[in-house]
Scaffold this active site. Structure first.
Site, PDB file in Angstrom:
ATOM      1  N   SER A  13       0.853  -1.141   0.135  1.00 48.34           N
ATOM      2  CA  SER A  13      -0.183  -0.056   0.047  1.00 48.34           C
ATOM      3  C   SER A  13       0.986   1.262  -0.038  1.00 48.34           C
ATOM      4  O   SER A  13       2.120   1.177   0.200  1.00 48.34           O
ATOM      5  CB  SER A  13      -0.929  -0.141   1.161  1.00 48.34           C
ATOM      6  OG  SER A  13      -0.198   0.044   2.425  1.00 48.34           O
ATOM      7  N   LEU A  15       1.505   3.506  -2.241  1.00 48.61           N
ATOM      8  CA  LEU A  15       2.481   3.659  -3.798  1.00 48.61           C
ATOM      9  C   LEU A  15       1.899   4.807  -4.034  1.00 48.61           C
ATOM     10  O   LEU A  15       2.438   5.194  -5.164  1.00 48.61           O
ATOM     11  CB  LEU A  15       2.161   2.527  -4.625  1.00 48.61           C
ATOM     12  CG  LEU A  15       2.704   1.194  -4.188  1.00 48.61           C
ATOM     13  CD1 LEU A  15       2.394   0.097  -5.431  1.00 48.61           C
ATOM     14  CD2 LEU A  15       4.120   1.361  -4.119  1.00 48.61           C
ATOM     15  N   PRO A 190       8.149  -9.125  -7.684  1.00 48.21           N
ATOM     16  CA  PRO A 190       6.883  -8.634  -6.799  1.00 48.21           C
ATOM     17  C   PRO A 190       5.850  -8.217  -7.854  1.00 48.21           C
ATOM     18  O   PRO A 190       4.713  -8.571  -7.730  1.00 48.21           O
ATOM     19  CB  PRO A 190       7.332  -7.590  -5.972  1.00 48.21           C
ATOM     20  CG  PRO A 190       8.634  -7.689  -5.832  1.00 48.21           C
ATOM     21  CD  PRO A 190       9.486  -8.386  -6.952  1.00 48.21           C
ATOM     22  N   CYS A 381     -11.181  26.001  12.033  1.00 48.86           N
ATOM     23  CA  CYS A 381     -12.136  25.247  12.838  1.00 48.86           C
ATOM     24  C   CYS A 381     -11.911  25.367  14.272  1.00 48.86           C
ATOM     25  O   CYS A 381     -12.085  26.262  14.940  1.00 48.86           O
ATOM     26  CB  CYS A 381     -12.357  23.897  12.006  1.00 48.86           C
ATOM     27  SG  CYS A 381     -14.191  23.512  12.122  1.00 48.86           S
ATOM     28  N   LEU A 382     -11.143  24.019  14.760  1.00 49.69           N
ATOM     29  CA  LEU A 382     -11.068  24.155  16.142  1.00 49.69           C
ATOM     30  C   LEU A 382      -9.822  25.207  16.445  1.00 49.69           C
ATOM     31  O   LEU A 382      -9.884  25.823  17.404  1.00 49.69           O
ATOM     32  CB  LEU A 382     -10.382  22.557  16.396  1.00 49.69           C
ATOM     33  CG  LEU A 382      -9.999  22.472  17.792  1.00 49.69           C
ATOM     34  CD1 LEU A 382     -11.284  22.559  18.729  1.00 49.69           C
ATOM     35  CD2 LEU A 382      -9.141  21.140  18.085  1.00 49.69           C
ATOM     36  N   GLN A 385     -11.976  28.097  17.234  1.00 44.97           N
ATOM     37  CA  GLN A 385     -12.471  28.032  18.447  1.00 44.97           C
ATOM     38  C   GLN A 385     -11.318  28.122  19.364  1.00 44.97           C
ATOM     39  O   GLN A 385     -11.833  29.068  20.628  1.00 44.97           O
ATOM     40  CB  GLN A 385     -13.014  26.668  18.679  1.00 44.97           C
ATOM     41  CG  GLN A 385     -14.339  26.698  17.661  1.00 44.97           C
ATOM     42  CD  GLN A 385     -14.915  25.155  17.585  1.00 44.97           C
ATOM     43  OE1 GLN A 385     -14.391  24.169  18.353  1.00 44.97           O
ATOM     44  NE2 GLN A 385     -15.982  24.862  16.648  1.00 44.97           N
ATOM     45  N   HIS A 507     -13.290  25.294   6.644  1.00 43.32           N
ATOM     46  CA  HIS A 507     -11.944  24.567   6.263  1.00 43.32           C
ATOM     47  C   HIS A 507     -11.787  25.036   4.860  1.00 43.32           C
ATOM     48  O   HIS A 507     -11.960  24.449   3.651  1.00 43.32           O
ATOM     49  CB  HIS A 507     -12.161  23.140   6.174  1.00 43.32           C
ATOM     50  CG  HIS A 507     -12.180  22.469   7.482  1.00 43.32           C
ATOM     51  ND1 HIS A 507     -11.244  22.175   8.252  1.00 43.32           N
ATOM     52  CD2 HIS A 507     -13.516  22.196   8.153  1.00 43.32           C
ATOM     53  CE1 HIS A 507     -11.710  21.635   9.381  1.00 43.32           C
ATOM     54  NE2 HIS A 507     -13.184  21.711   9.434  1.00 43.32           N
ATOM     55  N   GLU A 509      -8.803  24.833   3.651  1.00 48.09           N
ATOM     56  CA  GLU A 509      -7.709  24.227   2.794  1.00 48.09           C
ATOM     57  C   GLU A 509      -8.268  23.222   1.905  1.00 48.09           C
ATOM     58  O   GLU A 509      -7.670  22.562   0.955  1.00 48.09           O
ATOM     59  CB  GLU A 509      -7.258  23.291   3.922  1.00 48.09           C
ATOM     60  CG  GLU A 509      -7.836  22.366   4.865  1.00 48.09           C
ATOM     61  CD  GLU A 509      -8.662  22.624   5.736  1.00 48.09           C
ATOM     62  OE1 GLU A 509      -8.940  23.962   5.786  1.00 48.09           O
ATOM     63  OE2 GLU A 509      -8.958  21.939   6.697  1.00 48.09           O
TER      64      GLU A 509
HETATM   65  N1  GLN Z   1     -14.453  19.984  17.543  1.00 52.91           N
HETATM   66  C1  GLN Z   1     -14.957  21.106  17.003  1.00 52.91           C
HETATM   67  C2  GLN Z   1     -16.442  20.873  16.650  1.00 52.91           C
HETATM   68  O1  GLN Z   1     -16.727  19.811  16.321  1.00 52.91           O
HETATM   69  C3  GLN Z   1     -13.972  21.558  15.586  1.00 52.91           C
HETATM   70  C4  GLN Z   1     -14.377  20.727  14.562  1.00 52.91           C
HETATM   71  C5  GLN Z   1     -12.992  20.915  13.413  1.00 52.91           C
HETATM   72  O2  GLN Z   1     -12.249  21.385  13.586  1.00 52.91           O
HETATM   73  N2  GLN Z   1     -13.221  20.118  12.211  1.00 52.91           N
HETATM   74  O3  GLN Z   1     -17.045  22.189  16.467  1.00 52.91           O
END
Ligand code: GLN
Length: 551
Positions: A13, A15, A190, A381-382, A385, A507, A509
């Site tokens: 795996s 690869l 292989p 996200c987190l 927060q 997000h 990204e």
């Molecule tokens: N744990 C946090 C929430 O549920 C942040 C989630 C995250 O970073 N994707 O809101």
């Protein structure tokens, strides 16, 4: 008629099947073809949403809210193929659907079996992506040939060519040609065994892509061709790329892969135009700046856990023609050793998303460090927060402010459960997921980055900023730069006094591409470059002039 390419993997795996499939998709698009990408994963989980990042790497979220395998990130970064929940199926989903049909009596009392019921279900999800406007569907089969759980998928793709005609299907097998130091030679055995296993199932690969550390000689390619029953031109070398994953498509093209696919599938393709891709690599190879960014997370040692974050930072680097050294910093290490020791010297600090309490205080410390030192900070996200928790505790003066995710009894729940989440107990696909619109404050840093006032961003969370605290935060210098259109949810917080402090509940990204860096990542890296050059100017100023040393 839509043509189908199936990508399987053999020997081991990891690869890079996802990357190779994405590269094939990209190259075919650059030849004017319309491509759709799909991944079939043999594990029994219904989706990776409930799997630990240690096990599975990041969960890649699509606009429609599906939680998918991280290979779909490669597909989106490399191609323009629109991805939906039909782009990723697991054994769990296939069985769930068949069992639900059985419960509804749709099989009219027949015995439900792997062949034909499961294989039919697999074939039907592949057919879903075909259509009048689609030239090629590329379906990657997860896992390695020989795994028990892969068998129904391989059986289904074998049958598929009987259904749609051999001339409309192409089987590409990615395999390993290891270099054995003791013997000082490459070993083809292989690969022979792996292709042997494919043939036992009834699939003769059309093309072999051979991953290798060292170039494969013509003699070895001839040997592989002979033993694996493919023409010599169909033995394609894919040598390890130390410099960048974005070299992979170019190397496949140099080894004739696109021409071979076009020929074998009788595709009406245009001539290849890879100029933007070459330009991108040129920018990577000729950096004008060198900076460092710290990513403070709890899966620091596991690259796949923050895959899209690292990629998006790289894209922003290409955008600015900057070489970026990414420091992966364990948030728990910050708790032990303090931020000064681990973070001093970085030009930017990023806190990514996550779940669970471990390492939270380290993130909060890192954010305090970035805020107090004026280091560009990007919270995701987190990470957003935690920025709210930090600001609440250390600026607003809310003692023990916290998220109710980590402390249900906090006196100041600055982050709390979304209303819509309060009754939900089932896991898997139940968070606030997928694309949501967000209205930007026109005078904010975010609006300046995006150059727009209404954006769409992907979410994956249960908790949010607690509106009870909006006024207090605003009075202390926070700007709520992004809100849901009805203004009920805070999506972006900024500190305008700070050189660059942007924290987002979504997000970004997941929407960055090498050819088009995400505006917030580009803004963040731009701010880090500025800080770096200011630092260098300052250190130059404080250096004694050379005459005075000599004098
Ligand atoms: N744990 C946090 C929430 O549920 C942040 C989630 C995250 O970073 N994707 O809101």
């Amino acid at each position: 008629m839509t043509k189908h390419i199936f990508v399987t993997g053999g020997v081991v795996s990891s690869l890079g099947k996802g990357l190779t499939s994405a590269s094939i998709g990209m190259v075919l698009e650059r030849r004017g073809l319309s491509v759709r990408m799909q991944k079939l994963d043999p594990y029994i989980n219904v989706d990776p949403g409930t799997m630990s990042p240690y096990q599975h790497g990041e969960v890649y979220v699509l606009d429609d809210g599906s939680e998918t395998d991280l290979d779909l990130g490669h597909y989106e970064r490399f191609t323009n193929s629109p991805l939906t929940r039909d782009s990723n199926y697991t054994t769990g989903q296939i069985y769930l659907s068949v069992i639900e049909k059985e419960r509804r009596g749709e099989f009219l009392g027949k015995t439900v079996q792997v062949i034909p019921h499961i294989t039919n279900e697999i074939k039907s999800v592949i057919h879903k992506l075909a259509g009048d406007d689609v030239d090629v569907v590329i379906t990657e089969i997860g896992g390695t040939v020989g795994d028990i759980e892969s068998q129904p998928f391989l059986e289904a793709i074998r049958q598929f060519s009987l259904d749609v005609g051999k001339e409309n299907c192409l089987y590409i097998h990615l395999t390993l040609v290891p270099y054995l130091k003791a013997a000082a030679e490459l070993k083809t055995k292989p690969t022979q065994h792996s292709v042997g296993q494919m043939r036992q199932i009834g699939i003769q690969p059309d093309i072999l892509i051979c991953r290798c550390e060292r170039s494969i000689s013509r003699e070895d390619r001839e040997k592989i061709a002979l033993f694996c029953n493919v023409p010599l031109e169909a033995v394609i070398e894919e040598k390890d790329k130390d410099f960048s994953i974005y070299e992979v498509p170019l190397s496949l093209v140099d080894n004739g892969l696109d021409e071979l696919i076009v020929k074998k599938l009788h595709l009406h393709a245009e001539t290849l135009d890879l100029d933007i891709w070459r330009d991108l690599l040129h920018r990577l190879r000729n950096p004008k700046h060198e900076i460092s960014i710290a990513v403070v997370g709890k899966y620091a040692e596991h690259v796949d856990a923050y895959k899209s974050i690292y990629e998006a930072i790289d894209h922003a680097g290409m955008h600015h023609q900057a070489q970026i050294r990414i420091g992966r910093i364990h948030s728990e290490a910050i708790e032990r050793e303090g931020p000064e020791r681990l973070l001093a010297g970085y030009d930017g600090i990023l806190c990514p998303g996550g779940f669970g309490e471990r390492g939270i205080e380290g993130k909060v410390e890192a954010i305090r460090f970035a805020r107090e030192r004026g280091i560009p900070f990007f919270g995701i996200c987190l990470g957003m927060q935690c920025a709210v928790i930090e600001f609440g505790r250390n600026v607003v003066g809310l003692v023990n402010a916290h998220s109710t995710e980590f402390n249900k009894d906090t006196p100041h729940p600055v982050i709390c459960l979304l209303n819509e989440q309060k009754e939900i107990t089932r896991k898997g696909g139940t968070m606030r997921l997928g694309a949501h619109p967000c209205k930007l404050d026109p005078s904010s840093t975010s609006a300046a980055c995006y150059g727009e006032e209404l954006i769409s961003a992907r979410h994956r969370h249960r908790y949010e900023f607690n509106n009870v605290y909006r006024q207090q935060f605003a009075a202390n210098g926070v700007v709520f730069a992004g809100l849901s259109p009805d203004e009920s949810l805070v999506e972006i917080v900024e500190i305008p006094e700070h050189p660059w402090f942007v924290a987002v509940q979504f997000h970004p990204e997941f929407k960055s591409k090498p050819t088009c860096a995400h505006p917030l990542f580009a803004g963040f890296v731009g701010a880090a470059i500025e800080r770096h050059s200011m630092k260098s100017d300052r250190s130059r100023e404080t250096e004694p002039a050379s005459e005075s040393i000599e004098g």
